[in-house]
Design an enzyme around this catalytic site. Structure first.
Site, PDB file in Angstrom:
ATOM      1  N   PHE A  66      41.014  39.451  37.753  1.00 20.42           N
ATOM      2  CA  PHE A  66      41.895  38.566  38.852  1.00 20.42           C
ATOM      3  C   PHE A  66      40.683  38.493  40.206  1.00 20.42           C
ATOM      4  CE2 PHE A  66      44.311  38.496  42.786  1.00 20.42           C
ATOM      5  CZ  PHE A  66      45.343  37.528  42.484  1.00 20.42           C
ATOM      6  N   CYS A  89      37.848  39.705  30.413  1.00 23.00           N
ATOM      7  CA  CYS A  89      38.348  39.603  29.221  1.00 23.00           C
ATOM      8  C   CYS A  89      39.795  40.088  29.556  1.00 23.00           C
ATOM      9  CB  CYS A  89      37.735  40.680  28.432  1.00 23.00           C
ATOM     10  SG  CYS A  89      38.975  41.060  26.887  1.00 23.00           S
ATOM     11  N   THR A  95      53.650  43.079  28.965  1.00 24.31           N
ATOM     12  CA  THR A  95      54.192  42.222  30.056  1.00 24.31           C
ATOM     13  C   THR A  95      53.577  40.987  30.139  1.00 24.31           C
ATOM     14  OG1 THR A  95      52.828  43.076  31.763  1.00 24.31           O
ATOM     15  CG2 THR A  95      54.666  44.287  31.572  1.00 24.31           C
ATOM     16  N   HIS A  97      51.521  40.215  32.559  1.00 23.07           N
ATOM     17  CA  HIS A  97      50.168  40.211  33.638  1.00 23.07           C
ATOM     18  C   HIS A  97      49.301  39.356  33.154  1.00 23.07           C
ATOM     19  CE1 HIS A  97      48.515  42.605  30.532  1.00 23.07           C
ATOM     20  NE2 HIS A  97      47.498  42.153  31.250  1.00 23.07           N
ATOM     21  N   ARG A 136      34.993  37.441  19.727  1.00 24.19           N
ATOM     22  CA  ARG A 136      34.334  36.485  20.631  1.00 24.19           C
ATOM     23  C   ARG A 136      33.415  36.780  21.656  1.00 24.19           C
ATOM     24  NH1 ARG A 136      39.063  35.333  18.812  1.00 24.19           N
ATOM     25  NH2 ARG A 136      40.054  33.301  18.562  1.00 24.19           N
TER      26      ARG A 136
HETATM   27  C1  DLZ Z   1      45.872  45.256  35.879  1.00 23.13           C
HETATM   28  C2  DLZ Z   1      45.212  44.595  34.799  1.00 23.13           C
HETATM   29  C3  DLZ Z   1      45.740  44.665  33.487  1.00 23.13           C
HETATM   30  C4  DLZ Z   1      47.009  45.284  32.997  1.00 23.13           C
HETATM   31  N1  DLZ Z   1      44.777  43.959  32.589  1.00 23.13           N
HETATM   32  C5  DLZ Z   1      43.711  43.580  32.671  1.00 23.13           C
HETATM   33  C6  DLZ Z   1      42.986  42.988  31.564  1.00 23.13           C
HETATM   34  O1  DLZ Z   1      43.386  42.919  30.445  1.00 23.13           O
HETATM   35  N2  DLZ Z   1      41.709  42.378  32.092  1.00 23.13           N
HETATM   36  C7  DLZ Z   1      41.278  42.464  33.198  1.00 23.13           C
HETATM   37  O2  DLZ Z   1      40.115  41.843  33.606  1.00 23.13           O
HETATM   38  N3  DLZ Z   1      42.220  42.835  34.383  1.00 23.13           N
HETATM   39  C8  DLZ Z   1      43.216  43.633  34.184  1.00 23.13           C
HETATM   40  N4  DLZ Z   1      43.924  43.981  35.110  1.00 23.13           N
HETATM   41  C9  DLZ Z   1      43.400  44.165  36.459  1.00 23.13           C
HETATM   42  C10 DLZ Z   1      43.407  42.576  37.355  1.00 23.13           C
HETATM   43  O3  DLZ Z   1      42.620  41.893  36.913  1.00 23.13           O
HETATM   44  C11 DLZ Z   1      43.281  43.239  38.948  1.00 23.13           C
HETATM   45  O4  DLZ Z   1      42.022  43.883  38.636  1.00 23.13           O
HETATM   46  C12 DLZ Z   1      44.161  44.156  39.342  1.00 23.13           C
HETATM   47  O5  DLZ Z   1      45.500  43.675  39.316  1.00 23.13           O
HETATM   48  C13 DLZ Z   1      44.035  44.438  40.839  1.00 23.13           C
HETATM   49  O6  DLZ Z   1      43.842  43.112  41.648  1.00 23.13           O
END
Ligand code: DLZ
Length: 160
Positions: A66, A89, A95, A97, A136
């Site tokens: 994110f 990745c 969920t 997310h 990948r």
């Molecule tokens: C919270 C979260 C989850 C559940 N899964 C991933 C993931 O599979 N890959 C990834 O890069 N980041 C994940 N994150 C973290 C979010 O990208 C982010 O860092 C948090 O929601 C804080 O903004």
């Protein structure tokens, strides 16, 4: 074309522009580090293979995917770059997310490309499980970090 039919990183090295003098930022997410580390290795080795100098690669790590667009903004505030490659990745869980993160990254990088006039490359694996990610990240479907590097070099050449 279905990814089951091809190694997504296969490309003709002779068709890639010389990347000497190009300057790249790389943003790497720490979530699923064993995957994103492999993407990073593939990305950097590809840039170097095509003539990019180590001094022209600037790297920042961010907590999760994110934060990839924010990491790109941070790099632009530090230095002048021709393109930014974002590597992450996101693995689907129980969920939704993954959908929010993937969409936010896609939108963020598109907006940055338009607002800065510099390519921001979507090197994000959006997979259903870890096995798909490993396939990948140096496995049977190649390495998305390699693809991201090739795309970045081609896009910088397009902009020049
Ligand atoms: C919270 C979260 C989850 C559940 N899964 C991933 C993931 O599979 N890959 C990834 O890069 N980041 C994940 N994150 C973290 C979010 O990208 C982010 O860092 C948090 O929601 C804080 O903004």
């Amino acid at each position: 074309m279905a990814s089951s039919l091809q190694n997504l990183s296969a490309y003709n090295e002779n068709n890639i522009p010389d990347a000497k003098g190009m300057r790249f930022g790389i943003v790497v997410a720490e979530w699923n580090r064993h995957i994103t580390g492999a993407l990073y290795d593939g990305c950097v080795s590809t840039l170097l293979k095509h003539g990019v100098s180590e001094a022209d690669i600037v790297v920042v790590q961010v907590p999760g995917s994110f934060e990839l667009p924010a990491g790109a903004v941070a790099l632009h505030q530090k230095t002048v770059l021709d393109a930014v490659i974002c590597l992450g990745c996101v693995i689907k869980g129980e969920t939704n997310h993954d959908e929010y993160i993937n969409q936010a990254v896609a939108n963020g990088l598109t907006q940055l490309t338009i607002s800065t006039g510099k390519p921001h490359i979507f090197g994000l694996l959006t997979v259903l499980n870890e096995a798909q990610a490993l396939d990948r990240a140096g496995g049977k479907h190649g390495n998305k970090g390699v693809e991201a590097a090739v795309t970045a070099v081609r896009m910088v050449a397009t902009f020049k």
